[in-house]
Design an enzyme around this catalytic site. Structure first.
Site, mmCIF file in Angstrom:
data_model
loop_
_atom_site.group_PDB
_atom_site.id
_atom_site.type_symbol
_atom_site.label_atom_id
_atom_site.label_comp_id
_atom_site.label_asym_id
_atom_site.label_seq_id
_atom_site.Cartn_x
_atom_site.Cartn_y
_atom_site.Cartn_z
ATOM 1 C CB SER A 129 -0.890 0.006 1.250
ATOM 2 O OG SER A 129 -1.549 1.248 1.406
ATOM 3 C CE1 TYR A 142 -3.472 -1.920 5.529
ATOM 4 C CE2 TYR A 142 -3.454 0.339 4.709
ATOM 5 C CZ TYR A 142 -3.539 -1.022 4.471
ATOM 6 O OH TYR A 142 -3.687 -1.490 3.188
#
Length: 244
Positions: A129, A142
């Site tokens: 990501s 995250y």
């Protein structure tokens, strides 16, 4: 026949990637926890459904048994985000879940399937990501999990520099899928919708799948180390154009 494994294939980017790989002629092994969904997907694309929780040693061993001694493509897609709280209010159980899936689960699958990939001169696509690039408010857990996954990618590529296997990474920015934001906000549809509100044309799962399959199907001597993919409206992780 060339074979691919896609983890997290029950929805979103994983399901779109499985469909596109099948359209390219791959026998696709669809791995995910939700057996009903991957069975339906496997039937649709003439693939194989393997119920697999990547945090389980036994499940991943079963996946490796199903793969056998040769694997051409592994798409490490399973993972996801939970919560958007500041560090001062961190839900450490949620952080633990993100680390267990994005980092440790992905590593578990990679370790188990690596011999089959080396044997087939295969390629691994890690779906990390843009969250791995830097921190943002509310995203520490995250970001840490995805940055950890990137560390595995970088180390593995160095460790296998003399082996016939390619190690690649794709870093999606803002992608609107059916479940990512809903999962992050525990089913709160209003919070999930707010993530994308006013953003013209965020990426779709199919956009990312198209890039993944392109990476996986380059000639054997070509390695796409890292590819960042964002919608035009997202200039950076923190800078997104929104129409009023």
């Amino acid at each position: 026949m060339t074979t691919a494994v896609v983890t997290g294939a029950s929805s979103g980017i994983g399901a779109a990637t499985a469909r596109l790989l099948a359209a390219q002629g791959y026998r696709v092994i669809c791995a995910a926890r939700r057996a009903d969904r991957i069975r339906a997907l496997a039937e649709e694309i003439d693939g194989v459904a393997i119920e697999c929780d990547i945090t389980s040693d036994d499940d991943v061993a079963g996946l490796a048994d199903a793969v056998g001694g040769s694997l051409d493509v592994l798409v490490n897609n399973a993972g996801g985000a939970l919560g958007l709280e500041p560090v001062a209010e961190a839900d450490l159980d949620a952080w633990s879940t993100m680390v267990q899936t994005n980092l440790l689960g992905t590593t578990r699958v990679t370790k188990a399937l690596l011999p089959a990939l080396v044997g087939a001169r295969g390629v691994i696509v890690f779906v990390t990501s843009t969250a791995a690039d830097s921190g943002y408010e509310g995203g520490a857990g995250y970001c840490a999990a995805k940055a950890g996954e990137r560390a595995v990618v970088e180390s593995l590529r160095l460790e296998l520099y003399d082996q016939p296997v390619r190690i690649t990474e794709i870093c999606p920015g803002m992608v609107r899928t059916d479940e990512f934001a809903l999962t992050r906000f525990e089913g709160d549809e209003e919070k999930a919708a707010a993530v994308y509100r006013g953003v013209p044309d965020p990426l779709t799962a199919e956009d990312v799948a198209d890039a993944i399959v392109w990476m996986a199907t380059r000639p054997a001597h070509v390695n796409i180390d890292r590819l960042t993919i964002r919608p035009r409206a997202q200039a950076a992780q923190h800078k997104v154009y929104r129409e009023s």
